[in-house]
Design an enzyme around this catalytic site. Structure first.
Site, PDB file in Angstrom:
ATOM      1  N   GLU A  57       0.818  -1.206   0.000  1.00  0.00           N
ATOM      2  CA  GLU A  57       0.000   0.000   0.000  1.00  0.00           C
ATOM      3  C   GLU A  57       0.852   1.255   0.000  1.00  0.00           C
ATOM      4  OE1 GLU A  57      -1.928  -1.596   3.432  1.00  0.00           O
ATOM      5  OE2 GLU A  57      -1.065  -0.055   4.709  1.00  0.00           O
ATOM      6  N   CYS A 113       3.524   8.238   0.674  1.00  0.00           N
ATOM      7  CA  CYS A 113       4.185   7.338   1.617  1.00  0.00           C
ATOM      8  C   CYS A 113       4.305   5.979   0.929  1.00  0.00           C
ATOM      9  CB  CYS A 113       3.333   7.263   2.879  1.00  0.00           C
ATOM     10  SG  CYS A 113       3.959   6.123   4.075  1.00  0.00           S
ATOM     11  N   CYS A 154       7.333  -7.027   7.390  1.00  0.00           N
ATOM     12  CA  CYS A 154       8.597  -6.519   7.926  1.00  0.00           C
ATOM     13  C   CYS A 154       9.135  -7.515   8.932  1.00  0.00           C
ATOM     14  CB  CYS A 154       8.374  -5.170   8.607  1.00  0.00           C
ATOM     15  SG  CYS A 154       9.913  -4.457   9.246  1.00  0.00           S
ATOM     16  N   CYS A 213       8.579  -4.719  15.446  1.00  0.00           N
ATOM     17  CA  CYS A 213       8.302  -3.736  16.493  1.00  0.00           C
ATOM     18  C   CYS A 213       6.920  -4.048  17.066  1.00  0.00           C
ATOM     19  CB  CYS A 213       8.366  -2.315  15.939  1.00  0.00           C
ATOM     20  SG  CYS A 213       9.980  -1.943  15.226  1.00  0.00           S
TER      21      CYS A 213
HETATM   22  N1  SAH Z   1      10.502   0.501   8.974  1.00  0.00           N
HETATM   23  C1  SAH Z   1      10.665   1.890   8.880  1.00  0.00           C
HETATM   24  C2  SAH Z   1       9.659   2.592   7.987  1.00  0.00           C
HETATM   25  C3  SAH Z   1       8.238   2.158   8.057  1.00  0.00           C
HETATM   26  S1  SAH Z   1       7.350   2.509   9.533  1.00  0.00           S
HETATM   27  C4  SAH Z   1      10.661   2.514  10.240  1.00  0.00           C
HETATM   28  O1  SAH Z   1      10.350   1.827  11.209  1.00  0.00           O
HETATM   29  O2  SAH Z   1      11.024   3.694  10.341  1.00  0.00           O
HETATM   30  C5  SAH Z   1       6.960   4.218   9.369  1.00  0.00           C
HETATM   31  C6  SAH Z   1       6.641   4.885  10.695  1.00  0.00           C
HETATM   32  O3  SAH Z   1       5.344   4.524  11.164  1.00  0.00           O
HETATM   33  C7  SAH Z   1       7.622   4.503  11.766  1.00  0.00           C
HETATM   34  O4  SAH Z   1       8.054   5.626  12.480  1.00  0.00           O
HETATM   35  C8  SAH Z   1       6.782   3.587  12.616  1.00  0.00           C
HETATM   36  O5  SAH Z   1       7.322   3.468  13.875  1.00  0.00           O
HETATM   37  C9  SAH Z   1       5.444   4.245  12.540  1.00  0.00           C
HETATM   38  N2  SAH Z   1       4.333   3.445  13.027  1.00  0.00           N
HETATM   39  C10 SAH Z   1       4.216   2.097  13.002  1.00  0.00           C
HETATM   40  N3  SAH Z   1       3.052   1.724  13.563  1.00  0.00           N
HETATM   41  C11 SAH Z   1       2.422   2.855  13.952  1.00  0.00           C
HETATM   42  C12 SAH Z   1       1.199   3.129  14.614  1.00  0.00           C
HETATM   43  N4  SAH Z   1       0.374   2.150  14.940  1.00  0.00           N
HETATM   44  N5  SAH Z   1       0.873   4.424  14.881  1.00  0.00           N
HETATM   45  C13 SAH Z   1       1.704   5.417  14.514  1.00  0.00           C
HETATM   46  N6  SAH Z   1       2.869   5.218  13.887  1.00  0.00           N
HETATM   47  C14 SAH Z   1       3.235   3.956  13.619  1.00  0.00           C
HETATM   48 FE1  SF4 Z   2       9.162  -2.769  10.620  1.00  0.00          FE
HETATM   49 FE2  SF4 Z   2       9.333  -1.686  13.029  1.00  0.00          FE
HETATM   50 FE3  SF4 Z   2       9.266  -0.095  10.859  1.00  0.00          FE
HETATM   51 FE4  SF4 Z   2       7.076  -1.480  11.618  1.00  0.00          FE
HETATM   52  S1  SF4 Z   2       8.098   0.193  12.753  1.00  0.00           S
HETATM   53  S2  SF4 Z   2       7.864  -1.286   9.565  1.00  0.00           S
HETATM   54  S3  SF4 Z   2       8.008  -3.406  12.407  1.00  0.00           S
HETATM   55  S4  SF4 Z   2      10.878  -1.584  11.446  1.00  0.00           S
END
Ligand code: SAH
Ligand code: SF4
Length: 358
Positions: free
Chosen positions: A92, A113, A120, A124
């Site tokens: 997406e 975006c 992934c 996290c």
């Molecule tokens: N893997 C990379 C990029 C993708 S995530 C990274 O972790 O930076 C993009 C952003 O969305 C990251 O800052 C991530 O922590 C955040 N994110 C993930 N889940 C989220 C949520 N439920 N609410 C708000 N931000 C979220």
């Molecule tokens: Fe992957 Fe963590 Fe980024 Fe989510 S926030 S996309 S799990 S690295």
């Protein structure tokens, strides 16, 4: 066998292919123009190419790496596109209108975006993308092709990109850099590197490698915890690259770059939102002259995490501001359309049986 996607071909690769076909080299420029500038959706639309070459192209390449499957709109005109890939997987992209607070009410700038992987591997604890594990890397055509497809569907230009969709972009480094070459190349999409922001959970070796890259690409770090204790609990990557190591890499990054770093910080109630964390975060941010982007947590189906009260988010922001750190509090755009990365794809793939529910 699936044909390679035309938008994945670099100008050099395309020239080589034309040479092998016995075609004149000036055709490369024409083809690239049809694909990247005119954004045609059929080979027949490439009217200045001889019919025989169009047929050869159609027999050798797919015109797009992605098929548009669904669009979700939201009240604030954020739109989310779900794309189907050749192997049945989904990714997406989210098209976000300019923030009027930053660019003024009349701005028509748009940010896309972009996703870099299906799922992934970094797991996290708060993130929808990590929830179902890792399926595969996106190839350069699937990454750069999201921009083309979004522009085709929306009929609008995209001005900047954030690699904040599904996946960890720096874990797919080679394909990411090939996609960036397509996105910034003068013969292809031609977006300025300073309009691209890569977001990473903190992969130190790749941050160091990217620091040596000649283009002025921006970097955002998903920080989400100011100490190892907090970060370890929600981001497994911190066990491999703890806070001190990450900060040292970011300090070195600054030496070669003009643009400010961004520390992204999701506020999760009772997990990382204490004012003590705010104080430590402020010290880190000052140390690397970074701005901080505070994001109240976006609820994910199946996860118990919650966003703090807005008044508490403001108090957290005040601690940073009082310490002289530039800190914005981003009230998520598109909260009503599953905008947090990976949520729409997770629903669709679960419905289609590609992901087993836990
Ligand atoms: N893997 C990379 C990029 C993708 S995530 C990274 O972790 O930076 C993009 C952003 O969305 C990251 O800052 C991530 O922590 C955040 N994110 C993930 N889940 C989220 C949520 N439920 N609410 C708000 N931000 C979220
Ligand atoms: Fe992957 Fe963590 Fe980024 Fe989510 S926030 S996309 S799990 S690295």
């Amino acid at each position: 066998m699936t044909l390679p996607a035309l938008p994945g071909q670099s100008p050099e690769a395309l020239s080589l292919w034309l040479h092998e076909q016995g075609e004149p080299s000036f055709r490369a420029k024409q083809i690239l123009e049809w694909v990247w500038k005119k954004k045609v959706v059929s080979f027949d639309a490439m009217t200045n190419l001889p019919a025989a070459l169009r047929e050869k192209l159609a027999a050798s390449f797919r015109l797009s790496a992605l098929t548009h499957s669904q669009t979700q709109g939201s009240a604030d005109t954020t739109r989310k596109f779900l794309f189907k890939l050749h192997d049945g997987r989904y990714v997406e992209s989210v098209l976000i209108p300019a923030n009027p607070a930053l660019y003024g009410e009349k701005s028509d700038r748009r940010t896309l975006c972009v996703s870099s992987q299906v799922g992934c591997a970094y797991g996290c604890k708060f993130c929808a993308s990590g929830l179902a594990g890792f399926a595969r890397n996106l190839d350069p055509a699937e990454i750069a092709g999201q921009v083309l497809a979004a522009e085709q569907i929306a009929g609008e230009r995209v001005d900047s990109l954030v690699f904040m969709g599904m996946g960890e972009p720096l874990a797919n480094f080679k394909n990411l850099m090939a996609a960036i070459a397509l996105i910034t190349g003068p013969e292809t999409l031609h977006l300025g590197a300073r309009h691209l922001t890569i977001s990473t959970s903190g992969l130190v070796p790749q941050i160091r490698e990217l620091a040596d890259h000649p283009q002025q690409i921006r970097l955002a770090i998903s920080f989400h915890g100011a100490t190892d204790e907090v970060r370890d609990r929600i981001m497994p990557v911190n066990k491999k690259y703890p806070v001190a190591e990450l900060m040292a890499a970011l300090d070195d990054w600054n030496a070669g770059k003009k643009q400010k770093l961004t520390l992204e910080y999701i506020l999760i109630q009772g997990v990382n939102d204490s004012l003590e964390q705010a104080g430590i975060l402020a010290r880190h941010a000052r140390g690397i002259r970074a701005k901080v982007n505070l994001i109240p947590y976006n609820t994910v189906e199946g996860l118990e995490w919650k966003r703090p009260a807005i008044s508490h988010c403001r108090a957290f922001q005040e601690v940073l501001k009082d310490a002289g750190v530039m800190a914005t509090l981003r009230i998520e755009k598109g909260h009503d359309i599953d905008a947090a990365c990976g949520q729409l794809r997770l629903k669709r793939e679960t419905a289609e049986g590609l992901i087993q529910e836990a």
